[in-house]
Design a protein around this motif. Structure first.
Motif, PDB file in Angstrom:
ATOM      1  N   LYS A 105       0.813  -1.214   0.000  1.00 36.19           N
ATOM      2  CA  LYS A 105       0.000   0.000   0.000  1.00 36.19           C
ATOM      3  C   LYS A 105       0.848   1.265   0.000  1.00 36.19           C
ATOM      4  O   LYS A 105       0.343   2.351  -0.291  1.00 36.19           O
ATOM      5  CB  LYS A 105      -0.958   0.002   1.183  1.00 36.19           C
ATOM      6  CG  LYS A 105      -0.297   0.124   2.545  1.00 36.19           C
ATOM      7  CD  LYS A 105      -1.343   0.220   3.646  1.00 36.19           C
ATOM      8  CE  LYS A 105      -0.685   0.425   5.009  1.00 36.19           C
ATOM      9  NZ  LYS A 105      -1.676   0.617   6.074  1.00 36.19           N
ATOM     10  N   TRP A 108       0.635   3.500  -3.244  1.00 31.14           N
ATOM     11  CA  TRP A 108      -0.393   4.520  -3.503  1.00 31.14           C
ATOM     12  C   TRP A 108      -0.760   5.338  -2.266  1.00 31.14           C
ATOM     13  O   TRP A 108      -1.593   6.247  -2.353  1.00 31.14           O
ATOM     14  CB  TRP A 108      -1.641   3.879  -4.104  1.00 31.14           C
ATOM     15  CG  TRP A 108      -2.420   2.971  -3.203  1.00 31.14           C
ATOM     16  CD1 TRP A 108      -3.465   3.313  -2.389  1.00 31.14           C
ATOM     17  CD2 TRP A 108      -2.233   1.561  -3.019  1.00 31.14           C
ATOM     18  NE1 TRP A 108      -3.929   2.211  -1.716  1.00 31.14           N
ATOM     19  CE2 TRP A 108      -3.200   1.120  -2.084  1.00 31.14           C
ATOM     20  CE3 TRP A 108      -1.341   0.622  -3.555  1.00 31.14           C
ATOM     21  CZ2 TRP A 108      -3.285  -0.203  -1.674  1.00 31.14           C
ATOM     22  CZ3 TRP A 108      -1.429  -0.690  -3.138  1.00 31.14           C
ATOM     23  CH2 TRP A 108      -2.388  -1.098  -2.225  1.00 31.14           C
ATOM     24  N   ALA A 109      -0.138   5.075  -1.124  1.00 34.33           N
ATOM     25  CA  ALA A 109      -0.437   5.845   0.084  1.00 34.33           C
ATOM     26  C   ALA A 109      -0.186   7.345  -0.087  1.00 34.33           C
ATOM     27  O   ALA A 109      -1.000   8.162   0.371  1.00 34.33           O
ATOM     28  CB  ALA A 109       0.359   5.295   1.267  1.00 34.33           C
ATOM     29  N   VAL A 112      -3.215   8.915  -1.733  1.00 29.07           N
ATOM     30  CA  VAL A 112      -4.356   9.044  -0.837  1.00 29.07           C
ATOM     31  C   VAL A 112      -4.146  10.192   0.148  1.00 29.07           C
ATOM     32  O   VAL A 112      -5.081  10.905   0.511  1.00 29.07           O
ATOM     33  CB  VAL A 112      -4.601   7.718  -0.087  1.00 29.07           C
ATOM     34  CG1 VAL A 112      -5.730   7.847   0.918  1.00 29.07           C
ATOM     35  CG2 VAL A 112      -4.901   6.599  -1.074  1.00 29.07           C
ATOM     36  N   TRP A 126     -11.606   9.811   0.207  1.00 27.11           N
ATOM     37  CA  TRP A 126     -11.233   8.433  -0.136  1.00 27.11           C
ATOM     38  C   TRP A 126     -12.062   7.402   0.626  1.00 27.11           C
ATOM     39  O   TRP A 126     -12.391   6.346   0.085  1.00 27.11           O
ATOM     40  CB  TRP A 126      -9.744   8.221   0.167  1.00 27.11           C
ATOM     41  CG  TRP A 126      -8.861   8.990  -0.762  1.00 27.11           C
ATOM     42  CD1 TRP A 126      -8.348  10.241  -0.575  1.00 27.11           C
ATOM     43  CD2 TRP A 126      -8.409   8.566  -2.045  1.00 27.11           C
ATOM     44  NE1 TRP A 126      -7.600  10.625  -1.655  1.00 27.11           N
ATOM     45  CE2 TRP A 126      -7.614   9.617  -2.574  1.00 27.11           C
ATOM     46  CE3 TRP A 126      -8.589   7.414  -2.801  1.00 27.11           C
ATOM     47  CZ2 TRP A 126      -7.015   9.533  -3.831  1.00 27.11           C
ATOM     48  CZ3 TRP A 126      -7.987   7.329  -4.053  1.00 27.11           C
ATOM     49  CH2 TRP A 126      -7.210   8.371  -4.549  1.00 27.11           C
ATOM     50  N   THR A 130     -14.467   4.474  -1.247  1.00 23.30           N
ATOM     51  CA  THR A 130     -13.824   3.167  -1.036  1.00 23.30           C
ATOM     52  C   THR A 130     -14.782   2.201  -0.346  1.00 23.30           C
ATOM     53  O   THR A 130     -14.927   1.043  -0.755  1.00 23.30           O
ATOM     54  CB  THR A 130     -12.547   3.330  -0.194  1.00 23.30           C
ATOM     55  OG1 THR A 130     -11.588   4.104  -0.922  1.00 23.30           O
ATOM     56  CG2 THR A 130     -11.939   1.979   0.127  1.00 23.30           C
ATOM     57  N   PHE A 175      -7.593  -4.600  -1.665  1.00 25.39           N
ATOM     58  CA  PHE A 175      -7.025  -3.340  -2.153  1.00 25.39           C
ATOM     59  C   PHE A 175      -7.838  -2.157  -1.617  1.00 25.39           C
ATOM     60  O   PHE A 175      -7.283  -1.159  -1.136  1.00 25.39           O
ATOM     61  CB  PHE A 175      -6.999  -3.329  -3.679  1.00 25.39           C
ATOM     62  CG  PHE A 175      -6.638  -1.992  -4.268  1.00 25.39           C
ATOM     63  CD1 PHE A 175      -5.320  -1.591  -4.346  1.00 25.39           C
ATOM     64  CD2 PHE A 175      -7.622  -1.139  -4.734  1.00 25.39           C
ATOM     65  CE1 PHE A 175      -4.978  -0.347  -4.881  1.00 25.39           C
ATOM     66  CE2 PHE A 175      -7.309   0.102  -5.277  1.00 25.39           C
ATOM     67  CZ  PHE A 175      -5.980   0.495  -5.347  1.00 25.39           C
ATOM     68  N   LEU A 176      -9.148  -2.289  -1.689  1.00 27.77           N
ATOM     69  CA  LEU A 176     -10.010  -1.228  -1.175  1.00 27.77           C
ATOM     70  C   LEU A 176      -9.896  -1.118   0.346  1.00 27.77           C
ATOM     71  O   LEU A 176      -9.899  -0.012   0.900  1.00 27.77           O
ATOM     72  CB  LEU A 176     -11.461  -1.498  -1.579  1.00 27.77           C
ATOM     73  CG  LEU A 176     -11.761  -1.402  -3.081  1.00 27.77           C
ATOM     74  CD1 LEU A 176     -13.156  -1.934  -3.393  1.00 27.77           C
ATOM     75  CD2 LEU A 176     -11.629   0.044  -3.569  1.00 27.77           C
ATOM     76  N   THR A 179      -6.757   0.719   1.123  1.00 25.02           N
ATOM     77  CA  THR A 179      -6.950   2.149   0.865  1.00 25.02           C
ATOM     78  C   THR A 179      -7.773   2.782   1.980  1.00 25.02           C
ATOM     79  O   THR A 179      -7.476   3.900   2.432  1.00 25.02           O
ATOM     80  CB  THR A 179      -7.647   2.354  -0.489  1.00 25.02           C
ATOM     81  OG1 THR A 179      -6.894   1.686  -1.519  1.00 25.02           O
ATOM     82  CG2 THR A 179      -7.755   3.831  -0.832  1.00 25.02           C
ATOM     83  N   GLN A 180      -8.803   2.068   2.428  1.00 26.69           N
ATOM     84  CA  GLN A 180      -9.592   2.555   3.554  1.00 26.69           C
ATOM     85  C   GLN A 180      -8.721   2.681   4.801  1.00 26.69           C
ATOM     86  O   GLN A 180      -8.862   3.623   5.585  1.00 26.69           O
ATOM     87  CB  GLN A 180     -10.763   1.594   3.809  1.00 26.69           C
ATOM     88  CG  GLN A 180     -11.777   2.099   4.839  1.00 26.69           C
ATOM     89  CD  GLN A 180     -11.705   1.347   6.157  1.00 26.69           C
ATOM     90  OE1 GLN A 180     -10.641   0.870   6.532  1.00 26.69           O
ATOM     91  NE2 GLN A 180     -12.810   1.258   6.860  1.00 26.69           N
ATOM     92  N   ILE A 182      -5.514   3.423   4.932  1.00 28.71           N
ATOM     93  CA  ILE A 182      -4.713   4.646   4.809  1.00 28.71           C
ATOM     94  C   ILE A 182      -5.540   5.863   5.205  1.00 28.71           C
ATOM     95  O   ILE A 182      -5.085   6.735   5.956  1.00 28.71           O
ATOM     96  CB  ILE A 182      -4.184   4.800   3.372  1.00 28.71           C
ATOM     97  CG1 ILE A 182      -3.277   3.627   2.994  1.00 28.71           C
ATOM     98  CG2 ILE A 182      -3.420   6.122   3.213  1.00 28.71           C
ATOM     99  CD1 ILE A 182      -2.956   3.556   1.513  1.00 28.71           C
TER     100      ILE A 182
END
Length: 543
Positions: A105, A108-109, A112, A126, A130, A175-176, A179-180, A182
């Motif tokens: 992660k 892409w952190a 975000v 985000w 997400t 993946f989602l 992202t959540q 982060i």
């Protein structure tokens, strides 16, 4: 017997299926640096205030982290479902890629952290889309799971499980979820008051663990006909209380409703200070990462982090699946994790007393041979012993499960020694000027070091296993192999059955033991020397 993630999650995680190591994603957040940088300020503001004004925020953070753990727990339960449907180990290796998003992660952190719609909110920009996507993915998956899994009792003639499609969907879910993670980690810094920001990591650990437990242990128990008939019903039925489709549909609705409420009623407040927000932008953050990766000390650390878990791969990734293959019910495997929860809560506190000094990696290196011996010798012995204690009705005696619990409980000691020591060293060498980025980098490398050996170990089991056809007519040839599905089908058509001559699992166990102890002889001195480097050796260059 495993991540992540842990946690230690994941990774994960709290299941006794041996498949995942502790998830370092839980510890690699912006919270670490903020806690280190503002400890004095927090001490000043702590006087007489307590949690006043933050009860609702802590409750919301717990809920968000619980939701994050649901996809992780479901992903952890799928290998057990696949194993009961005779899916090959090479396909299990394919599915193991679903755990990778939390390990990478860092890629892409910075995006975000840096790109958002100010009017809507830095983190809600985000978080909301997400979580909506997670809900919609679960809705989609709930209606397609019967087709993907065949939805019949496992047998030699079961339709082919679409593992690739299943992997793609759960990879996107994780993946989602990453992202959540982060977004929630960043939001925790401003959602909680300065004096209570230290509770963010507690919310992370407790919430994600609870979510994993619900998505894994609770699901496997409620999905099991045997468990439900024994404990929840007065009249037996051939199925559990819920199906995977039902479970996915329920949590999809929870995600959608919760996200809507957060979007409508929860407002973000500005950061406590300018230092709380990432100020260098996306490009600047990637530049910092590039500078860090050029440090000689960090190169040595990465080499260490990516290799020291190779020796644990076969025991962690394959042992639990082998027990399922030998007939141990998957729901009982999951429930055996319940007695481990208190131990997993207490151990980090005890071990931290020994890892908080200037040389935390000494404890890590000392724990490696213990973990190698328990994982390699004890676990493989239990796998070998399992068919001999299985009754004619397919049940196992109580003392067998007691042995499993004891073995897995003892295994937690070296496992958590390694986890806590690695986290302590990460916190010690992290440059406080870019603590969030630095910690995420270090924990990402730790996660990768656990994930890639697991994937390789699963992939090689079938390749290293030799089977032959026993019984049946001999018009297909005097010696018929069963090393793939086509040969197994020919054997079955000839009236025979496949028996294992050489089990690749035991070959891997021996190979991992050799690799693990060779690594200790070759690298342990170098790893200990990392602790002797000066503080400047770990700092990000200014130019």
């Amino acid at each position: 017997m495993s991540s992540r993630k842990r946690h230690p999650s994941p990774n994960n995680a709290n299941n006794i299926n041996f498949t995942n190591d502790i998830n370092y994603a839980r510890g690699g957040t912006e919270q670490n640096s903020l806690q280190a940088d503002s400890r004095e300020d927090m001490d000043i503001e702590m006087e007489g205030e307590g949690l006043k004004g933050d009860y609702r925020n802590i409750a919301l953070l717990l809920l968000l982290y619980v939701l994050q753990g649901i996809p992780l727990g479901l992903a952890g339960s799928i290998p057990l479902v696949l194993q009961s449907r005779k899916v090959s180990y090479s396909m299990q290796a394919v599915f193991s890629f679903v755990y990778w998003p939390f390990s990478v992660k860092l890629i892409w952190a910075p995006i975000v952290d840096s790109l958002f719609v100010p009017r809507f909110g830095r983190r809600k920009t985000w978080l909301v889309p997400t979580q909506y996507l997670i809900g919609f993915f679960m809705l989609f998956l709930s209606s397609h799971v019967p087709t993907i899994l065949g939805d019949i009792e496992p047998s030699e003639n079961s339709p082919r499980v679409d593992v690739y499609f299943l992997t793609a969907v759960f990879f996107m879910l994780n993946f989602l979820a990453a992202t959540q993670d982060i977004a929630v980690d960043g939001w925790a810094l401003t959602m909680l008051s300065r004096r209570n920001v230290g509770y963010a990591s507690t919310c992370n650990s407790v919430g994600q663990t609870a979510g994993y437990f619900l998505g894994n242990v609770v699901f496997l128990a409620l999905e099991s006909a045997d468990f439900c008939n024994k404990y929840l019903r007065s009249e037996p039925k051939p199925h559990g209380v819920v199906t995977l489709s039902d479970f996915l549909y329920f949590w999809a609705c929870v995600f959608l409703v919760t996200t809507t409420l957060v979007a409508l009623f929860k407002r973000e407040k500005p950061g406590h200070s300018s230092e709380d927000e990432l100020s260098c932008g996306v490009f600047g953050t990637y530049q910092q990462l590039y500078k860090l990766l050029k440090l000689p000390s960090l190169k040595s650390y990465i080499a260490f982090a990516l290799t020291y878990k190779i020796g644990f791969a076969a025991a962690d990734a394959v042992s639990g699946l082998k027990l399922i293959e030998e007939g141990v019910p998957r729901e009982k495997m999951a429930l055996l994790a319940v007695p481990m929860v208190p131990l997993q809560v207490i151990l980090p506190w005890i071990i931290s007393k020994y890892s908080s000094g200037p040389r935390p990696l000494d404890l890590l290196v000392s724990a490696i041979p213990v973990r190698l011996l328990i994982g390699g010798i004890v676990f493989s012995s239990i796998v070998w012993w399992t068919p001999y204690v299985k009754s004619t009705t397919g049940d196992f005696p109580t003392y067998y499960y007691a042995v499993l619990i004891i073995a897995y409980g003892v295994y937690q000691i070296p496992l958590y020694c390694i986890f806590v020591s690695a986290m302590a060293f990460n916190a010690r060498i992290s440059d406080p000027r870019i603590g969030g980025t630095y910690m995420t980098l270090l924990n990402t490398v730790q996660n990768l070091g656990g994930n890639w050996p697991v994937t390789v170990a699963l992939w090689l089991v079938d390749f290293l296993t030799w089977k032959s056809c026993i019984g049946g007519s001999h018009d297909k040839g005097p010696e018929l192999d069963c090393d793939n599905k086509a040969e197994a089908k020919v054997c079955s058509e000839a009236g025979g059955h496949c028996e294992t001559d050489v089990d690749g699992y035991y070959i891997e166990i021996v190979a991992c033991l050799i690799i693990g102890f060779t690594w200790l002889l070759w690298r342990s001195k170098k790893v200990r020397q990392l602790q002797d480097l000066k503080e400047d050796a770990w700092k990000c260059p200014n130019e």
